[in-house]
Each structure stands twice: as C-alpha cells, then as structure tokens.
Design a protein around this motif. Structure first.
Motif, PDB file in Angstrom:
ATOM      1  N   ARG A  71      -5.257  17.042 -23.750  1.00 34.45           N
ATOM      2  CA  ARG A  71      -5.389  18.424 -24.247  1.00 34.45           C
ATOM      3  C   ARG A  71      -5.532  19.412 -23.094  1.00 34.45           C
ATOM      4  N   LEU A  72      -6.316  19.024 -22.093  1.00 32.33           N
ATOM      5  CA  LEU A  72      -6.477  19.892 -20.928  1.00 32.33           C
ATOM      6  C   LEU A  72      -5.119  20.176 -20.284  1.00 32.33           C
ATOM      7  N   ILE A  73      -4.358  19.128 -20.032  1.00 30.95           N
ATOM      8  CA  ILE A  73      -3.056  19.285 -19.366  1.00 30.95           C
ATOM      9  C   ILE A  73      -2.083  20.066 -20.240  1.00 30.95           C
ATOM     10  N   ALA A  74      -2.108  19.823 -21.553  1.00 30.67           N
ATOM     11  CA  ALA A  74      -1.210  20.546 -22.458  1.00 30.67           C
ATOM     12  C   ALA A  74      -1.582  22.017 -22.553  1.00 30.67           C
ATOM     13  N   THR A  75      -2.876  22.314 -22.548  1.00 31.07           N
ATOM     14  CA  THR A  75      -3.352  23.688 -22.682  1.00 31.07           C
ATOM     15  C   THR A  75      -3.189  24.488 -21.397  1.00 31.07           C
ATOM     16  N   ASP A  76      -3.478  23.856 -20.265  1.00 27.59           N
ATOM     17  CA  ASP A  76      -3.419  24.535 -18.969  1.00 27.59           C
ATOM     18  C   ASP A  76      -2.885  23.556 -17.924  1.00 27.59           C
ATOM     19  N   PRO A  77      -1.568  23.397 -17.846  1.00 29.53           N
ATOM     20  CA  PRO A  77      -0.965  22.362 -17.001  1.00 29.53           C
ATOM     21  C   PRO A  77      -1.289  22.465 -15.509  1.00 29.53           C
ATOM     22  N   GLU A  78      -1.763  23.603 -15.060  1.00 25.45           N
ATOM     23  CA  GLU A  78      -2.066  23.786 -13.641  1.00 25.45           C
ATOM     24  C   GLU A  78      -3.540  23.521 -13.308  1.00 25.45           C
ATOM     25  N   SER A  79      -4.348  23.204 -14.293  1.00 22.27           N
ATOM     26  CA  SER A  79      -5.795  23.198 -14.085  1.00 22.27           C
ATOM     27  C   SER A  79      -6.350  21.936 -13.428  1.00 22.27           C
ATOM     28  N   LEU A  80      -5.799  20.786 -13.712  1.00 21.54           N
ATOM     29  CA  LEU A  80      -6.329  19.545 -13.144  1.00 21.54           C
ATOM     30  C   LEU A  80      -5.600  19.248 -11.845  1.00 21.54           C
ATOM     31  N   LEU A  81      -6.330  19.420 -10.739  1.00 22.34           N
ATOM     32  CA  LEU A  81      -5.751  19.220  -9.419  1.00 22.34           C
ATOM     33  C   LEU A  81      -6.155  17.859  -8.874  1.00 22.34           C
ATOM     34  N   LEU A  82      -5.185  17.163  -8.294  1.00 19.29           N
ATOM     35  CA  LEU A  82      -5.405  15.838  -7.734  1.00 19.29           C
ATOM     36  C   LEU A  82      -5.148  15.872  -6.229  1.00 19.29           C
ATOM     37  N   ALA A  83      -6.015  15.208  -5.494  1.00 18.89           N
ATOM     38  CA  ALA A  83      -5.801  15.021  -4.052  1.00 18.89           C
ATOM     39  C   ALA A  83      -5.365  13.574  -3.853  1.00 18.89           C
ATOM     40  N   GLU A  84      -4.281  13.405  -3.124  1.00 15.37           N
ATOM     41  CA  GLU A  84      -3.755  12.074  -2.852  1.00 15.37           C
ATOM     42  C   GLU A  84      -3.538  11.905  -1.356  1.00 15.37           C
ATOM     43  N   ARG A  85      -3.783  10.695  -0.928  1.00 16.21           N
ATOM     44  CA  ARG A  85      -3.503  10.327   0.449  1.00 16.21           C
ATOM     45  C   ARG A  85      -2.691   9.035   0.398  1.00 16.21           C
ATOM     46  N   ARG A  86      -1.464   9.119   0.921  1.00 22.23           N
ATOM     47  CA  ARG A  86      -0.541   7.982   0.900  1.00 22.23           C
ATOM     48  C   ARG A  86      -0.389   7.408  -0.509  1.00 22.23           C
ATOM     49  N   GLY A  87      -0.285   8.305  -1.489  1.00 18.56           N
ATOM     50  CA  GLY A  87      -0.078   7.911  -2.870  1.00 18.56           C
ATOM     51  C   GLY A  87      -1.314   7.436  -3.608  1.00 18.56           C
ATOM     52  N   LEU A  88      -2.462   7.416  -2.961  1.00 23.83           N
ATOM     53  CA  LEU A  88      -3.712   6.959  -3.566  1.00 23.83           C
ATOM     54  C   LEU A  88      -4.548   8.163  -3.981  1.00 23.83           C
ATOM     55  N   LEU A  89      -4.994   8.176  -5.234  1.00 26.31           N
ATOM     56  CA  LEU A  89      -5.843   9.262  -5.717  1.00 26.31           C
ATOM     57  C   LEU A  89      -7.180   9.208  -4.990  1.00 26.31           C
ATOM     58  N   THR A  90      -7.528  10.298  -4.297  1.00 25.85           N
ATOM     59  CA  THR A  90      -8.778  10.340  -3.535  1.00 25.85           C
ATOM     60  C   THR A  90      -9.738  11.407  -4.044  1.00 25.85           C
ATOM     61  N   GLY A  91      -9.263  12.367  -4.858  1.00 27.74           N
ATOM     62  CA  GLY A  91     -10.143  13.418  -5.336  1.00 27.74           C
ATOM     63  C   GLY A  91      -9.547  14.196  -6.493  1.00 27.74           C
ATOM     64  N   THR A  92     -10.432  14.860  -7.250  1.00 26.67           N
ATOM     65  CA  THR A  92     -10.007  15.694  -8.373  1.00 26.67           C
ATOM     66  C   THR A  92     -10.882  16.938  -8.461  1.00 26.67           C
ATOM     67  N   VAL A  93     -10.336  17.952  -9.078  1.00 22.82           N
ATOM     68  CA  VAL A  93     -11.125  19.094  -9.534  1.00 22.82           C
ATOM     69  C   VAL A  93     -10.374  19.713 -10.703  1.00 22.82           C
ATOM     70  N   ILE A  94     -11.131  20.160 -11.698  1.00 24.62           N
ATOM     71  CA  ILE A  94     -10.548  20.947 -12.773  1.00 24.62           C
ATOM     72  C   ILE A  94     -10.831  22.405 -12.456  1.00 24.62           C
ATOM     73  N   ALA A  95      -9.770  23.182 -12.335  1.00 28.44           N
ATOM     74  CA  ALA A  95      -9.863  24.604 -12.012  1.00 28.44           C
ATOM     75  C   ALA A  95      -9.414  25.391 -13.239  1.00 28.44           C
ATOM     76  N   GLY A  96     -10.346  25.615 -14.154  1.00 30.33           N
ATOM     77  CA  GLY A  96     -10.024  26.263 -15.413  1.00 30.33           C
ATOM     78  C   GLY A  96     -10.228  27.770 -15.359  1.00 30.33           C
ATOM     79  N   PHE A  97      -9.375  28.481 -16.047  1.00 27.02           N
ATOM     80  CA  PHE A  97      -9.486  29.941 -16.117  1.00 27.02           C
ATOM     81  C   PHE A  97      -9.212  30.362 -17.546  1.00 27.02           C
ATOM     82  N   ASP A  98     -10.140  31.090 -18.131  1.00 26.65           N
ATOM     83  CA  ASP A  98      -9.992  31.505 -19.528  1.00 26.65           C
ATOM     84  C   ASP A  98      -9.561  32.964 -19.665  1.00 26.65           C
ATOM     85  N   GLY A  99      -9.149  33.571 -18.560  1.00 26.30           N
ATOM     86  CA  GLY A  99      -8.759  34.976 -18.589  1.00 26.30           C
ATOM     87  C   GLY A  99      -9.890  35.904 -18.192  1.00 26.30           C
TER      88      GLY A  99
END
Length: 141
Positions: free
Chosen positions: A39-67
């Motif tokens: 639902r998060l991705i469908a509602t705001d596709p830019e909000s869930l940010l992933l950090a990857e190093r050599r294809g390995l997920l190393t970090g996340t943050v949800i950057a939500g904005f409601d206007g």
C-alpha cells in the motif's frame, strides 16, 4: 561511499525489505507486512528509499509527505554496515525529496529506548521536541 546506490523500492522488493527490517530495525509495526508495504508503494511510489551496496540491501528510510508535513520512518541500517555513512546518505536523499516537494519540516519517529538512533538523528541535525507526545491508535486488530 561511491559504491552506495540509493533508489526507490518497487513491489518486487517487499519481501526483501520485510526480512531486512526483522534483522536491522528496532521493533516492528502493525503495518510491517506485505500488504502494508505494498500500500505504501502504491500510494507513494517514491517514499520507500533503499540503500544498496553491490546489490545488497544495507539501509532503508520511508520519506513520506502528506502535502503538509514531511515524515521520516523506518531509518534502518544493517548491523554489519553501520557507521559507514549509510544513514546519513539515506537522510540526505529523503531531505532532497522533501525539498523538491516543497516540504518545510521533517518529523521523525524514533523509539524512545533506541539510544543509538538518537545519536544518528542528532548528528544529522535533528533535535528532539520533548513537549510533543504522540498518541497512536491502530486501525486494525
């Protein structure tokens, strides 16, 4: 840090993100399931940010904005990759997103008992406002 890549999550990333949060995030939420992240991705596709190093997920943050207000959630870095600037890079990417959307203030939800996270947020220029208390109510059983 030149090998660190930050990108938005896709529906194909959900299971990987959920496994990552079980290993790297402090605590879980009622919405930490496949449907909630979808639902998060469908509602705001830019909000869930992933950090990857050599294809390995190393970090996340949800950057939500409601206007009106920018909100940062689920800042998490895998324990094997901490203290390498990944959280800082994720917060910078979130803040760039917020600025592009016209955001003027970021609220971050951080567990009270997570002292390590308090240091990260403080080092990134955030401050704690003790006079605000959040009240929450789950909308599902």
């Amino acid at each position: 840090m030149s090998d660190l890549h930050i990108r938005r999550a896709t529906l194909g990333d959900i299971d990987t993100v959920l496994r990552f949060w079980r290993d790297a995030a402090e605590g879980t939420s009622i919405s930490d399931d496949h449907d909630g992240v979808a639902r998060l991705i469908a509602t705001d596709p830019e909000s869930l940010l992933l950090a990857e190093r050599r294809g390995l997920l190393t970090g996340t943050v949800i950057a939500g904005f409601d206007g009106w207000r920018c909100s940062a959630y689920r800042l998490a870095v895998h324990p094997d990759h901490r203290r390498q600037g990944i959280a800082t890079a994720l917060l910078e990417a979130a803040e760039q997103r917020f600025a592009a959307l016209g955001g003027r203030r970021v609220d971050a939800m951080v567990l009270e008992v997570n002292e390590r996270a308090h240091h990260t947020w403080s080092a990134s220029g955030y401050h704690r406002e003790d006079h605000w208390r959040r009240w929450v109510k789950p909308l599902a059983d």
